[in-house]
Design a protein around this motif. Structure first.
Motif, PDB file in Angstrom:
ATOM      1  N   HIS A 148      36.119  -9.503  47.306  1.00 41.31           N
ATOM      2  CA  HIS A 148      36.094  -9.155  46.237  1.00 41.31           C
ATOM      3  C   HIS A 148      35.017  -9.015  45.369  1.00 41.31           C
ATOM      4  CE1 HIS A 148      40.413  -9.295  44.561  1.00 41.31           C
ATOM      5  NE2 HIS A 148      40.544  -9.926  45.294  1.00 41.31           N
ATOM      6  N   ALA A 149      33.877  -9.115  46.318  1.00 43.74           N
ATOM      7  CA  ALA A 149      31.803  -8.633  46.193  1.00 43.74           C
ATOM      8  C   ALA A 149      31.590  -7.764  45.785  1.00 43.74           C
ATOM      9  CB  ALA A 149      31.589  -9.394  47.639  1.00 43.74           C
ATOM     10  N   PRO A 150      33.128  -5.852  46.236  1.00 43.66           N
ATOM     11  CA  PRO A 150      31.918  -5.592  45.771  1.00 43.66           C
ATOM     12  C   PRO A 150      31.959  -4.615  44.432  1.00 43.66           C
ATOM     13  CG  PRO A 150      33.387  -4.904  48.262  1.00 43.66           C
ATOM     14  CD  PRO A 150      33.579  -6.336  47.398  1.00 43.66           C
ATOM     15  N   GLN A 151      33.709  -5.297  44.024  1.00 45.74           N
ATOM     16  CA  GLN A 151      33.896  -5.122  42.931  1.00 45.74           C
ATOM     17  C   GLN A 151      32.546  -6.519  41.811  1.00 45.74           C
ATOM     18  OE1 GLN A 151      35.951  -5.832  44.193  1.00 45.74           O
ATOM     19  NE2 GLN A 151      38.307  -5.568  44.822  1.00 45.74           N
ATOM     20  N   ALA A 152      32.985  -7.069  42.290  1.00 45.43           N
ATOM     21  CA  ALA A 152      31.708  -8.347  41.433  1.00 45.43           C
ATOM     22  C   ALA A 152      30.104  -7.786  41.063  1.00 45.43           C
ATOM     23  CB  ALA A 152      31.509  -9.207  42.237  1.00 45.43           C
ATOM     24  N   ARG A 153      29.437  -7.036  42.658  1.00 46.56           N
ATOM     25  CA  ARG A 153      28.543  -6.544  42.834  1.00 46.56           C
ATOM     26  C   ARG A 153      28.487  -4.927  41.434  1.00 46.56           C
ATOM     27  NH1 ARG A 153      28.885  -5.889  48.416  1.00 46.56           N
ATOM     28  NH2 ARG A 153      27.196  -8.560  48.056  1.00 46.56           N
ATOM     29  N   GLN A 154      29.370  -4.351  41.715  1.00 49.52           N
ATOM     30  CA  GLN A 154      29.556  -3.039  40.957  1.00 49.52           C
ATOM     31  C   GLN A 154      29.296  -3.719  39.258  1.00 49.52           C
ATOM     32  OE1 GLN A 154      32.980  -0.673  40.868  1.00 49.52           O
ATOM     33  NE2 GLN A 154      32.229   1.010  40.708  1.00 49.52           N
ATOM     34  N   LEU A 155      30.105  -4.472  38.812  1.00 43.64           N
ATOM     35  CA  LEU A 155      29.847  -5.406  37.650  1.00 43.64           C
ATOM     36  C   LEU A 155      28.680  -5.636  37.100  1.00 43.64           C
ATOM     37  CD1 LEU A 155      31.187  -5.997  35.179  1.00 43.64           C
ATOM     38  CD2 LEU A 155      32.051  -8.222  36.223  1.00 43.64           C
ATOM     39  N   ALA A 156      28.155  -6.457  38.208  1.00 48.42           N
ATOM     40  CA  ALA A 156      26.479  -6.574  37.887  1.00 48.42           C
ATOM     41  C   ALA A 156      25.506  -5.390  37.442  1.00 48.42           C
ATOM     42  CB  ALA A 156      26.824  -7.733  38.688  1.00 48.42           C
ATOM     43  N   ASP A 157      25.481  -4.945  38.747  1.00 52.66           N
ATOM     44  CA  ASP A 157      24.978  -3.276  38.685  1.00 52.66           C
ATOM     45  C   ASP A 157      25.561  -2.431  36.844  1.00 52.66           C
ATOM     46  OD1 ASP A 157      23.706  -4.347  41.197  1.00 52.66           O
ATOM     47  OD2 ASP A 157      24.961  -2.694  41.989  1.00 52.66           O
ATOM     48  N   GLY A 158      26.717  -2.557  36.563  1.00 56.90           N
ATOM     49  CA  GLY A 158      26.978  -2.146  35.389  1.00 56.90           C
ATOM     50  C   GLY A 158      26.665  -2.880  34.101  1.00 56.90           C
ATOM     51  N   ILE A 159      26.232  -4.416  34.528  1.00 61.19           N
ATOM     52  CA  ILE A 159      25.975  -4.867  32.883  1.00 61.19           C
ATOM     53  C   ILE A 159      23.626  -5.091  33.157  1.00 61.19           C
ATOM     54  CG2 ILE A 159      25.046  -7.077  32.210  1.00 61.19           C
ATOM     55  CD1 ILE A 159      28.041  -8.075  32.926  1.00 61.19           C
ATOM     56  N   VAL A 160      23.354  -4.986  33.821  1.00 60.24           N
ATOM     57  CA  VAL A 160      21.969  -4.222  34.208  1.00 60.24           C
ATOM     58  C   VAL A 160      21.750  -2.898  33.826  1.00 60.24           C
ATOM     59  CG1 VAL A 160      19.804  -4.233  35.384  1.00 60.24           C
ATOM     60  CG2 VAL A 160      21.511  -6.372  35.731  1.00 60.24           C
ATOM     61  N   ALA A 161      22.727  -1.563  34.008  1.00 60.65           N
ATOM     62  CA  ALA A 161      22.583  -0.008  34.046  1.00 60.65           C
ATOM     63  C   ALA A 161      22.620  -0.447  32.237  1.00 60.65           C
ATOM     64  CB  ALA A 161      23.680   0.425  34.700  1.00 60.65           C
ATOM     65  N   LEU A 162      23.415  -1.450  31.477  1.00 60.98           N
ATOM     66  CA  LEU A 162      23.477  -1.164  29.735  1.00 60.98           C
ATOM     67  C   LEU A 162      22.601  -1.637  29.803  1.00 60.98           C
ATOM     68  CD1 LEU A 162      27.945  -3.204  29.806  1.00 60.98           C
ATOM     69  CD2 LEU A 162      26.277   0.288  28.717  1.00 60.98           C
ATOM     70  N   LEU A 163      21.998  -2.899  29.652  1.00 59.69           N
ATOM     71  CA  LEU A 163      20.343  -3.280  29.541  1.00 59.69           C
ATOM     72  C   LEU A 163      19.718  -2.550  29.197  1.00 59.69           C
ATOM     73  CD1 LEU A 163      20.731  -6.897  31.123  1.00 59.69           C
ATOM     74  CD2 LEU A 163      21.541  -6.336  28.991  1.00 59.69           C
ATOM     75  N   VAL A 164      19.793  -1.445  30.511  1.00 54.84           N
ATOM     76  CA  VAL A 164      18.607  -0.587  30.684  1.00 54.84           C
ATOM     77  C   VAL A 164      18.489   0.503  29.771  1.00 54.84           C
ATOM     78  CG1 VAL A 164      17.938   0.929  32.117  1.00 54.84           C
ATOM     79  CG2 VAL A 164      17.624  -1.044  33.613  1.00 54.84           C
ATOM     80  N   GLN A 165      19.912   0.979  29.289  1.00 54.10           N
ATOM     81  CA  GLN A 165      20.292   2.296  28.389  1.00 54.10           C
ATOM     82  C   GLN A 165      20.177   1.625  26.718  1.00 54.10           C
ATOM     83  OE1 GLN A 165      24.444   2.780  29.469  1.00 54.10           O
ATOM     84  NE2 GLN A 165      24.455   3.996  31.150  1.00 54.10           N
ATOM     85  N   ASN A 166      20.454   0.034  26.538  1.00 51.45           N
ATOM     86  CA  ASN A 166      20.166  -0.073  25.513  1.00 51.45           C
ATOM     87  C   ASN A 166      18.459  -0.019  25.559  1.00 51.45           C
ATOM     88  OD1 ASN A 166      20.097  -1.085  22.947  1.00 51.45           O
ATOM     89  ND2 ASN A 166      20.624  -2.995  23.524  1.00 51.45           N
ATOM     90  N   ALA A 167      17.161  -0.336  26.334  1.00 53.37           N
ATOM     91  CA  ALA A 167      16.223  -0.735  26.327  1.00 53.37           C
ATOM     92  C   ALA A 167      15.755   1.051  26.147  1.00 53.37           C
ATOM     93  CB  ALA A 167      15.631  -0.824  26.933  1.00 53.37           C
ATOM     94  N   LEU A 168      15.926   2.040  27.317  1.00 57.21           N
ATOM     95  CA  LEU A 168      15.702   3.799  26.299  1.00 57.21           C
ATOM     96  C   LEU A 168      15.981   3.781  25.408  1.00 57.21           C
ATOM     97  CD1 LEU A 168      16.925   4.874  29.876  1.00 57.21           C
ATOM     98  CD2 LEU A 168      15.113   4.769  29.128  1.00 57.21           C
ATOM     99  N   ARG A 169      17.388   3.772  24.288  1.00 56.59           N
ATOM    100  CA  ARG A 169      17.267   3.764  23.026  1.00 56.59           C
ATOM    101  C   ARG A 169      16.452   2.945  22.035  1.00 56.59           C
ATOM    102  NH1 ARG A 169      23.471   3.218  23.818  1.00 56.59           N
ATOM    103  NH2 ARG A 169      23.356   2.782  25.485  1.00 56.59           N
ATOM    104  N   SER A 170      15.897   2.072  22.296  1.00 50.59           N
ATOM    105  CA  SER A 170      15.750   1.297  21.225  1.00 50.59           C
ATOM    106  C   SER A 170      13.928   2.217  21.361  1.00 50.59           C
ATOM    107  CB  SER A 170      14.869   0.203  21.803  1.00 50.59           C
ATOM    108  OG  SER A 170      16.653  -0.507  21.988  1.00 50.59           O
ATOM    109  N   PRO A 171      13.198   2.101  20.025  1.00 51.13           N
ATOM    110  CA  PRO A 171      12.477   2.527  19.771  1.00 51.13           C
ATOM    111  C   PRO A 171      11.352   1.543  20.323  1.00 51.13           C
ATOM    112  CG  PRO A 171      13.589   1.500  17.272  1.00 51.13           C
ATOM    113  CD  PRO A 171      14.256   1.092  19.262  1.00 51.13           C
TER     114      PRO A 171
END
Length: 171
Positions: A148-171
């Motif tokens: 299940h490595a592809p799914q775990a890798r996708q989950l990790a990338d999704g979490i990092v993408a959420l961090l980046v999205q939050n950073a983009l929205r933060s002042p």
């Protein structure tokens, strides 16, 4: 990554001159110095097991929280920060992240180290925003995922993408 280089780096740490320390370089001495640095840097070593510098050695045990602590301590140390970060893959640009973490509006913000074994994946690093006081640290480790490595890798990338999205929205 090259585990031979990682092991040689640990031996170089062991061989470096240090007040009150004499003796030949060894993995044990390198591990002792790394653990001492971690303790001085505020990183808990409880439950940490290091035997050598290789990420592929199954006797080494480090938690995601400990890895995040190492990343925080490294970020706070201007003597090593820039050189350390320069060694990490850039999201969407090079290394093991060449085809991963291409995030519009946040190009080159993610710097990280990946890891993959038969039943484990890892992604740990930084979200580097233009405001360096808002740099974020992350560490994602997933074990027991054989098949299940592809799914775990996708989950990790999704979490990092959420961090980046939050950073983009933060002042």
């Amino acid at each position: 990554s090259n585990n031979f280089y990682a092991e040689m780096t640990l031996l170089a740490i062991a061989a470096a001159p240090m007040a009150g320390a004499a003796g030949a370089a060894s993995f044990e001495r390198g591990v002792q110095r790394v653990e001492q640095w971690a303790g001085r840097s505020g990183v808990s070593t409880v439950g940490m097991t290091l035997r050598n510098g290789s990420g592929l050695y199954d006797a080494n045990r480090v938690s995601a929280n400990q890895l995040a602590g190492v990343l925080r301590a490294t970020w706070r140390d201007p003597a090593i920060r820039d050189e350390f970060i320069a060694q990490l893959a850039v999201g969407g640009d090079d290394g093991t992240l060449h085809h991963r973490l291409r995030l519009p509006g946040a190009e080159r913000w993610v710097r990280a180290k990946t890891g993959t074994l038969n039943d484990a994946i890892a992604l740990s690093g930084y979200v580097l925003t233009p405001d360096v006081s808002r740099t974020w640290v992350f560490s994602f480790l997933s074990n027991g995922i054989q098949g299940h490595a592809p799914q775990a890798r996708q989950l990790a990338d999704g979490i990092v993408a959420l961090l980046v999205q939050n950073a983009l929205r933060s002042p």
